[in-house]
Design a protein around this motif. Structure first.
Motif, mmCIF file in Angstrom:
data_model
loop_
_atom_site.group_PDB
_atom_site.id
_atom_site.type_symbol
_atom_site.label_atom_id
_atom_site.label_comp_id
_atom_site.label_asym_id
_atom_site.label_seq_id
_atom_site.Cartn_x
_atom_site.Cartn_y
_atom_site.Cartn_z
ATOM 1 N N LYS A 151 60.082 9.155 -12.867
ATOM 2 C CA LYS A 151 58.763 8.792 -12.365
ATOM 3 C C LYS A 151 58.402 7.419 -12.929
ATOM 4 O O LYS A 151 58.559 7.170 -14.120
ATOM 5 N N LYS A 152 57.893 6.545 -12.077
ATOM 6 C CA LYS A 152 57.501 5.216 -12.528
ATOM 7 C C LYS A 152 56.062 5.260 -13.014
ATOM 8 O O LYS A 152 55.155 5.709 -12.298
ATOM 9 N N LEU A 153 55.869 4.782 -14.219
ATOM 10 C CA LEU A 153 54.546 4.783 -14.826
ATOM 11 C C LEU A 153 54.059 3.355 -15.041
ATOM 12 O O LEU A 153 54.863 2.431 -15.227
ATOM 13 N N TYR A 154 52.729 3.223 -15.049
ATOM 14 C CA TYR A 154 52.122 1.905 -15.198
ATOM 15 C C TYR A 154 51.072 1.952 -16.293
ATOM 16 O O TYR A 154 50.370 2.958 -16.480
ATOM 17 N N THR A 155 50.951 0.853 -17.027
ATOM 18 C CA THR A 155 49.897 0.734 -18.035
ATOM 19 C C THR A 155 49.430 -0.711 -18.089
ATOM 20 O O THR A 155 50.209 -1.634 -17.813
ATOM 21 N N ALA A 156 48.168 -0.892 -18.416
ATOM 22 C CA ALA A 156 47.618 -2.244 -18.512
ATOM 23 C C ALA A 156 47.870 -2.821 -19.896
ATOM 24 O O ALA A 156 47.977 -2.094 -20.884
ATOM 25 N N LEU A 184 49.916 5.811 -16.222
ATOM 26 C CA LEU A 184 49.655 6.622 -15.032
ATOM 27 C C LEU A 184 50.687 6.341 -13.957
ATOM 28 O O LEU A 184 51.225 5.232 -13.861
ATOM 29 N N ASP A 185 50.957 7.347 -13.131
ATOM 30 C CA ASP A 185 51.827 7.119 -11.975
ATOM 31 C C ASP A 185 50.983 6.692 -10.778
ATOM 32 O O ASP A 185 49.742 6.725 -10.827
ATOM 33 N N ALA A 186 51.652 6.310 -9.705
ATOM 34 C CA ALA A 186 50.938 5.769 -8.543
ATOM 35 C C ALA A 186 49.986 6.781 -7.928
ATOM 36 O O ALA A 186 48.885 6.434 -7.495
ATOM 37 N N THR A 187 50.402 8.058 -7.890
ATOM 38 C CA THR A 187 49.555 9.095 -7.289
ATOM 39 C C THR A 187 48.241 9.225 -8.038
ATOM 40 O O THR A 187 47.160 9.322 -7.433
ATOM 41 N N THR A 188 48.310 9.232 -9.361
ATOM 42 C CA THR A 188 47.095 9.344 -10.176
ATOM 43 C C THR A 188 46.226 8.103 -10.027
ATOM 44 O O THR A 188 44.989 8.189 -9.970
ATOM 45 N N ILE A 189 46.879 6.936 -9.945
ATOM 46 C CA ILE A 189 46.124 5.689 -9.769
ATOM 47 C C ILE A 189 45.363 5.703 -8.453
ATOM 48 O O ILE A 189 44.196 5.300 -8.383
ATOM 49 N N VAL A 190 46.007 6.192 -7.405
ATOM 50 C CA VAL A 190 45.344 6.305 -6.100
ATOM 51 C C VAL A 190 44.123 7.215 -6.207
ATOM 52 O O VAL A 190 43.042 6.920 -5.661
ATOM 53 N N LYS A 191 44.291 8.314 -6.930
ATOM 54 C CA LYS A 191 43.210 9.306 -7.055
ATOM 55 C C LYS A 191 41.967 8.702 -7.698
ATOM 56 O O LYS A 191 40.840 8.912 -7.234
ATOM 57 N N TYR A 192 42.156 7.954 -8.778
ATOM 58 C CA TYR A 192 41.004 7.437 -9.526
ATOM 59 C C TYR A 192 40.511 6.068 -9.036
ATOM 60 O O TYR A 192 39.320 5.754 -9.172
ATOM 61 N N LYS A 194 52.335 -3.397 -17.265
ATOM 62 C CA LYS A 194 53.716 -3.089 -17.605
ATOM 63 C C LYS A 194 54.114 -1.823 -16.855
ATOM 64 O O LYS A 194 53.265 -1.007 -16.507
ATOM 65 N N SER A 195 55.393 -1.688 -16.588
ATOM 66 C CA SER A 195 55.871 -0.495 -15.890
ATOM 67 C C SER A 195 57.103 0.052 -16.579
ATOM 68 O O SER A 195 57.835 -0.686 -17.265
ATOM 69 N N SER A 196 57.348 1.355 -16.394
ATOM 70 C CA SER A 196 58.506 1.992 -17.002
ATOM 71 C C SER A 196 58.844 3.264 -16.225
ATOM 72 O O SER A 196 57.978 3.856 -15.557
ATOM 73 N N TYR A 197 60.126 3.690 -16.298
ATOM 74 C CA TYR A 197 60.554 4.938 -15.669
ATOM 75 C C TYR A 197 60.646 6.025 -16.739
ATOM 76 O O TYR A 197 61.275 5.841 -17.788
ATOM 77 N N THR A 198 60.014 7.169 -16.478
ATOM 78 C CA THR A 198 60.082 8.326 -17.364
ATOM 79 C C THR A 198 60.270 9.571 -16.519
ATOM 80 O O THR A 198 59.425 9.873 -15.650
ATOM 81 N N ASN A 199 61.366 10.292 -16.772
ATOM 82 C CA ASN A 199 61.654 11.508 -16.000
ATOM 83 C C ASN A 199 61.598 11.238 -14.500
ATOM 84 O O ASN A 199 60.948 11.960 -13.734
#
Length: 252
Positions: free
Chosen positions: A62-67, A25-33, A55-60
């Motif tokens: 956009k920075k994404l995060y996963t547990a 998920l990106d930060a915006t989605t994380i904030v939402k949920y 863990k974090s990664s850049y895709t397109n």
């Protein structure tokens, strides 16, 4: 849930959202949920990454995060808990000495004995001022301590021959009004011995009192500064009678 393991509420909320999600998920989605404020979410995410839970990664762009997998997180928390328990079991607890008492010492022999003991005990620094003939017997110990890596700074009233690095030497002037025989020793900036001659007898005080140690340490470097200023600008100072008169009233 992570709050039970010492994590903050926001950290727990973000972790639960990412653990529940099958996709990064990106930060915006994380904030939402997670309902963590947008102004705080990056700080919380970075803390969880530093703690090894995300863990974090850049895709397109956009920075994404996963547990990390929950089983991995459980093993990590369990191992850290066991390490902390083992550290707690092996830790030795001691009280830091806090002796503010001021001890009075009389008799030149007693003061000399305490001086020798203090110099031998020094681990990091020795600041010492006194008259050259009183300091001379201490020079072998001081030179040895300096060779061991202890910082040794000496202010001598009167010339002396020594292997110490750059001692400060004050050559007494017959016009000095307050230059009295004294000895000040500061050990590791935590313990002092101050002695002087009163009624033709050596008397002194010995203390670990932090305020007194701080005061006399500043006093020592005040004397060093005055000595070096007087030495460097002696010719100029002698031309100013008023300033010279003030300097002669100082103890050094």
């Amino acid at each position: 849930m992570l709050q039970k393991f010492g994590f903050t509420q926001y950290e727990s909320q973000v972790f639960e959202v990412l653990t529940a999600s099958d996709e990064p998920l990106d930060a915006t989605t994380i904030v939402k949920y997670s309902r963590v404020p947008k102004s705080k979410v990056y700080e919380v995410l970075n803390r969880l990454i530093e703690k090894g839970l995300l863990k974090s990664s850049y895709t397109n762009r956009k920075k994404l995060y996963t547990a990390l997998p929950l089983d991995t997180t459980i093993r990590k928390l369990t191992a850290e808990f066991e390490e902390n328990v083992e550290e707690l079991k092996n830790k030795k607890y001691t009280l830091t000495p806090n002796d503010d008492r001021v001890w009075t010492i009389k008799n030149a022999t007693a003061i000399s004995s305490v001086t020798s003991d203090l110099l031998q005990q020094a681990q990091s620094s020795i600041y010492l001022s006194g008259w050259s003939d009183d300091l001379s017997p201490l020079l072998p110990t001081l030179e040895h301590k300096q060779q061991e890596g202890v910082t040794v700074e000496v202010l001598s009233v009167g010339e002396m021959e020594t292997k110490l690095t750059a001692p400060h030497v004050l050559v007494p002037d017959e016009n000095h009004e307050a230059l009295e025989r004294h000895q000040l020793i500061i050990i590791d900036e935590r313990e002092i011995l101050l002695a002087g001659v009163e009624q033709e007898e050596w008397q002194g005080i010995h203390t670990l009192s932090s305020p007194l140690v701080k005061f006399f340490t500043e006093f020592f470097f005040h004397d060093v500064a005055l000595t070096e200023i007087t030495r460097k600008y002696e010719d100029i100072l002698k031309e100013d009678e008023q300033l010279q008169s003030i300097l002669m009233k100082l103890r050094y």
